[in-house]
Design an enzyme around this catalytic site. Structure first.
Site, short mmCIF file in Angstrom:
data_model
loop_
_atom_site.label_atom_id
_atom_site.label_comp_id
_atom_site.label_asym_id
_atom_site.label_seq_id
_atom_site.Cartn_x
_atom_site.Cartn_y
_atom_site.Cartn_z
N CYS A 59 0.84 -1.19 0.00
CA CYS A 59 0.00 0.00 0.00
C CYS A 59 0.88 1.24 0.00
CB CYS A 59 -0.92 0.01 1.22
SG CYS A 59 -1.92 1.52 1.36
N ALA A 104 4.26 4.14 3.22
CA ALA A 104 3.82 2.91 2.55
C ALA A 104 3.94 1.76 3.53
CB ALA A 104 4.67 2.65 1.30
N LYS A 105 3.41 0.61 3.15
CA LYS A 105 3.57 -0.61 3.96
C LYS A 105 3.24 -1.79 3.08
CE LYS A 105 4.75 -1.36 8.30
NZ LYS A 105 5.72 -0.54 9.05
N GLY A 106 3.87 -2.92 3.40
CA GLY A 106 3.59 -4.14 2.67
C GLY A 106 3.57 -5.33 3.60
#
Length: 416
Positions: A59, A104-106
């Site tokens: 994201c 962001a992040k994943g």
């Protein structure tokens, strides 16, 4: 009472701060939603020859202030909602500590404890291929998070570099030092938590020496925090991990606990100390409670029974919105996650800068820069808290982050 999820919590935290910041309605609406989220399916050939398909996400929440920045976690609870909330928190975190990044992040839905090293490597490389069109040293720079580490980042860097045809160390941070990582990155989040805890004690006129501290979570962040607070003279009375919690009212021998965990596959299980439940740890009568594990561990029920003088959020989103309201009513201050655990992204920024310059810094310089940046953010948060008479430290921190991010959007305008 039904607790809201992490994304709802994050949006509610934003709303609490909005009345203290002059933000254009259109910009505020943009700030409530991610710019994009990618969902990928990752087929991996397992060691037994079968193929298993894993779900994963990346994201990208906001890029008004610079490239997206955020970790990658491997955990069974990973979901699109979770990575969206975490990407939002990264946006406010980078803005609060004034880094030229967005958020962001994943994450991959998996239990890494059930996978071999070979399977984790294949999963990591497949994930990198799935998101490689989104990431890049000037667009989105991943980093370690829950259950990922420098080795994981090395695999991501290598996979990305193979597609580019040359080494691109600045595509990720948190790498091994041998391939462009920076000294101090692994312990950076815990070091930042320890610094902020000591600053918080000073603000509330508590001497860090002999202050009682309970830490929920004894992974990378919790264990480093425990060691550094112990070195500063604090009395770490309880720590916990997924196998349980240990407690000694006179203070644990932190070095002995660390040695034990290092020789016991990273687990506290079996350590010779008093045993308590995780719930008991969260409600101990201590000077500071430091949740350093996962989201939503301090619920409204826990908050009603919590006896710590202050909560320092080392984890992302450990306090639900309803619990935060209870703690506010009970006048128990909470140092928010976007401030307390910002040490990791600060040193990630320093690593990225060093990679871009192709010049590395001494560890002492990294430590100095980390402390200067995180204490400056702490002082700015306190200034907003006092000058604007904002009810909580979290809301004060959000006013700074929202104002900086909204200002960037206002200057950049809307295309087309």
């Amino acid at each position: 009472m039904t607790e809201s999820g992490p994304l709802d919590n994050m949006l509610a935290q934003m709303e609490d701060a909005r009345e203290y910041v002059d933000i254009d309605d259109g910009i505020y609406e943009r700030l409530q939603s991610p710019e994009r989220t990618l969902s990928v399916s990752l087929p991996v050939r397992m060691d037994d020859g079968t193929v298993e398909v894993f779900e994963a996400y990346r994201c990208q929440f906001d890029s008004a202030r610079g490239p997206y920045k955020g970790g990658i976690r491997y955990h069974p609870t990973v979901s699109q909602e979770e990575v969206s909330a975490l990407a939002g928190w990264m946006t406010w975190k980078t803005a609060l500590v004034d880094l030229p990044f967005g958020g962001a992040k994943g994450g991959i839905v998996c239990n890494p404890k059930e996978l071999s090293d070979t399977e984790i490597e294949q999963l990591t490389r497949r994930y990198t291929e799935g998101i490689r069109r989104m990431i890049g040293p000037d667009t989105d720079i991943p980093a370690p998070d829950m259950n990922t580490d420098p080795r994981t980042m090395a695999w991501i860097m290598d996979t990305y570099s193979v597609y580019q045809g040359y080494a691109v160390p600045e595509v990720v941070t948190g790498k091994p030092t041998e391939i462009g990582g920076t000294d101090g990155r692994v312990e950076a989040t815990g070091r930042g938590v320890a610094i902020i805890t000591e600053e918080t004690f000073e603000y509330f006129d508590t001497d860090v020496r002999n202050a009682d501290v309970a830490i929920q979570g004894f992974g990378n962040v919790g264990s480093v925090t425990a060691r550094l607070l112990d070195e500063r003279g604090a009395n770490v009375v309880a720590v916990s991990d997924v196998t349980g919690a240990i407690y000694d009212p006179d203070g644990l021998d932190v070095d002995d606990v660390l040695d034990y965990v290092a020789g016991n596959d990273g687990r506290l299980e079996g350590y010779d100390a008093g045993s308590i439940s995780n719930d008991d740890l969260l409600t101990l009568d201590v000077d500071a409670l430091i949740p350093a594990a996962i989201e939503d561990v301090i619920t409204a029920d826990v908050a009603e029974r919590l006896e710590a003088d202050v909560v320092v959020e080392a984890a992302n989103g450990p306090t639900t919105f309803d619990a935060a309201n209870v703690l506010e009513e009970r006048e128990i201050p909470v140092v928010p996650d976007i401030l307390a655990n910002a040490g990791g992204v600060i040193v990630s920024y320093l690593e990225w800068v060093q990679n871009s310059q192709q010049y590395s810094w001494e560890l002492e310089e990294v430590h100095r820069d980390l402390e200067a940046r995180i204490t400056s953010a702490f002082d700015e948060t306190l200034a907003a808290y006092e000058e604007k008479q904002i009810p909580t430290l979290r809301t004060a921190a959000y006013t700074i982050a929202l104002e900086r991010t909204a200002s960037a959007h206002e200057y950049r305008g809307l295309f087309p």
